[in-house]
Enzyme design. Structure first.
Site, PDB file in Angstrom:
ATOM      1  CE  LYS A  17       0.832  -0.314  -8.600  1.00 22.68           C
ATOM      2  NZ  LYS A  17       0.576  -1.531  -9.415  1.00 22.68           N
ATOM      3  NE  ARG A  92      -3.492  -4.241  -4.711  1.00 23.55           N
ATOM      4  CZ  ARG A  92      -2.169  -4.162  -4.799  1.00 23.55           C
ATOM      5  NH1 ARG A  92      -1.526  -3.178  -4.227  1.00 23.55           N
ATOM      6  NH2 ARG A  92      -1.504  -5.059  -5.477  1.00 23.55           N
ATOM      7  NE  ARG A 131       6.765  -8.916 -10.162  1.00 24.78           N
ATOM      8  CZ  ARG A 131       5.827  -8.057  -9.768  1.00 24.78           C
ATOM      9  NH1 ARG A 131       5.902  -6.793 -10.134  1.00 24.78           N
ATOM     10  NH2 ARG A 131       4.827  -8.466  -9.055  1.00 24.78           N
ATOM     11  NE  ARG A 164       5.492 -10.563  -5.595  1.00 25.90           N
ATOM     12  CZ  ARG A 164       4.939  -9.397  -5.836  1.00 25.90           C
ATOM     13  NH1 ARG A 164       5.703  -8.338  -6.082  1.00 25.90           N
ATOM     14  NH2 ARG A 164       3.637  -9.250  -5.854  1.00 25.90           N
ATOM     15  NE  ARG A 175      -0.447 -10.156  -7.968  1.00 22.17           N
ATOM     16  CZ  ARG A 175       0.757 -10.192  -8.549  1.00 22.17           C
ATOM     17  NH1 ARG A 175       1.217 -11.313  -9.054  1.00 22.17           N
ATOM     18  NH2 ARG A 175       1.483  -9.101  -8.618  1.00 22.17           N
TER      19      ARG A 175
HETATM   20  P1  ADP Z   1       1.360  -6.054  -7.375  1.00 24.83           P
HETATM   21  O1  ADP Z   1       1.169  -4.584  -7.471  1.00 24.83           O
HETATM   22  O2  ADP Z   1       2.449  -6.547  -8.249  1.00 24.83           O
HETATM   23  O3  ADP Z   1       0.094  -6.859  -7.435  1.00 24.83           O
HETATM   24  P2  ADP Z   1       2.010  -5.757  -4.590  1.00 24.83           P
HETATM   25  O4  ADP Z   1       3.376  -6.094  -4.158  1.00 24.83           O
HETATM   26  O5  ADP Z   1       1.591  -4.353  -4.640  1.00 24.83           O
HETATM   27  O6  ADP Z   1       1.868  -6.483  -5.967  1.00 24.83           O
HETATM   28  O7  ADP Z   1       0.939  -6.529  -3.680  1.00 24.83           O
HETATM   29  C1  ADP Z   1       1.052  -7.894  -3.395  1.00 24.83           C
HETATM   30  C2  ADP Z   1      -0.120  -8.355  -2.549  1.00 24.83           C
HETATM   31  O8  ADP Z   1      -0.152  -7.643  -1.287  1.00 24.83           O
HETATM   32  C3  ADP Z   1      -1.505  -8.115  -3.150  1.00 24.83           C
HETATM   33  O9  ADP Z   1      -1.871  -9.107  -4.080  1.00 24.83           O
HETATM   34  C4  ADP Z   1      -2.377  -8.135  -1.872  1.00 24.83           C
HETATM   35  O10 ADP Z   1      -2.572  -9.432  -1.387  1.00 24.83           O
HETATM   36  C5  ADP Z   1      -1.489  -7.408  -0.866  1.00 24.83           C
HETATM   37  N1  ADP Z   1      -1.753  -5.949  -0.887  1.00 24.83           N
HETATM   38  C6  ADP Z   1      -0.877  -4.975  -1.202  1.00 24.83           C
HETATM   39  N2  ADP Z   1      -1.438  -3.759  -1.119  1.00 24.83           N
HETATM   40  C7  ADP Z   1      -2.719  -3.950  -0.751  1.00 24.83           C
HETATM   41  C8  ADP Z   1      -3.830  -3.092  -0.519  1.00 24.83           C
HETATM   42  N3  ADP Z   1      -3.746  -1.757  -0.657  1.00 24.83           N
HETATM   43  N4  ADP Z   1      -5.016  -3.664  -0.147  1.00 24.83           N
HETATM   44  C9  ADP Z   1      -5.134  -4.982  -0.011  1.00 24.83           C
HETATM   45  N5  ADP Z   1      -4.138  -5.841  -0.228  1.00 24.83           N
HETATM   46  C10 ADP Z   1      -2.931  -5.351  -0.596  1.00 24.83           C
END
Ligand code: ADP
Ligand code: ZN
Length: 217
Positions: A17, A92, A131, A164, A175
């Protein structure tokens, strides 16, 4: 040109994404809002928001709904979102989607499309654990699929590349589970209101990107 400009990208971690959002935002002048990037920035900067989010992010858990929804709400009200935005990583949970609906109503905007990025868990885990991310500009590379020209160094800005904390095998697996339990119900949520489309994100980005753009005409 594209006519659908207020967008949500939905899909599991590692689906690509963020990668496609960056390209799309640049080509069509859309604001790219990655909640994950915002949290990582706030944590690095040691802000109040960063302190609240830190534990959750590092453990691969979701930050509480209200906190994320408020943050996105104020971001959407900024000027650069006027001609369109890409939400990458939000909503989410169903609760977040409901809060997002309220916000959009309040600020007089309409969601045009939700694009679901589909990929199997096996490939997702491979992508996540290989990654590497730039400390300075946040761009992603992948040791297996798209390595940087020089090991450990960002092609874009020369910054240092790191893994990360939440891309370890254990946290990445967690996750994916969080996605299945808490985020996947959004597929039905958006299908019901007729706003869902999907792309095959197992394809390399050169093939996935045009199919994404085609959905936005
Ligand atoms: P990925 O899509 O690779 O899991 P992101 O960079 O989108 O990683 O998100 C990393 C972390 O940030 C998530 O695991 C969560 O802890 C937090 N996070 C991001 N967006 C949200 C959201 N919409 N609601 C809750 N937590 C979020
Ligand atoms: Zn960089």
């Amino acid at each position: 040109m594209i006519s659908k400009r207020n967008l949500v990208l939905l899909g599991p971690p590692g689906a690509g994404k963020g990668t496609l959002a960056v390209i799309l935002a640049q080509e069509f002048k859309l604001a790219h809002i990655s909640t994950g990037d915002i949290f990582r920035r706030e944590i690095k900067g040691g802000t109040e928001l960063g302190k609240k989010a830190q534990e959750y992010v590092n453990q691969g858990k979701l930050v509480p709904d209200e906190l994320v929804a408020d943050m996105v709400g104020s971001r959407l009200a900024e000027n650069d979102c006027e001609d369109g935005f890409i939400l990458d990583g939000f909503p989410r949970t169903v609760k977040q989607a409901e809060l997002f609906d309220e916000t959009m109503k309040k600020i007089g905007k309409n969601l045009d499309l939700v694009v679901l990025f589909e990929a199997g868990n096996e490939l997702l885990l491979k992508r996540l654990t290989a990654r590497i991310t730039c400390k300075k500009c946040g761009v992603n590379f992948n040791k297996l699929f798209s390595p940087p020209k020089e090991e450990g160094t960002c092609d874009e800005c020369g910054g240092e590349l790191y893994q990360r904390a939440d891309d370890s095998l254990e946290t990445a697996t967690g996750r994916l589970k969080v996605y299945e339990e808490q985020t996947a119900p959004l597929i039905e949520y958006y299908r019901k209101c007729g706003k869902l489309a999907s792309i095959n994100s197992e394809l390399p980005k050169e093939e996935a990107y045009p199919s994404l753009v085609a959905l936005l005409k």
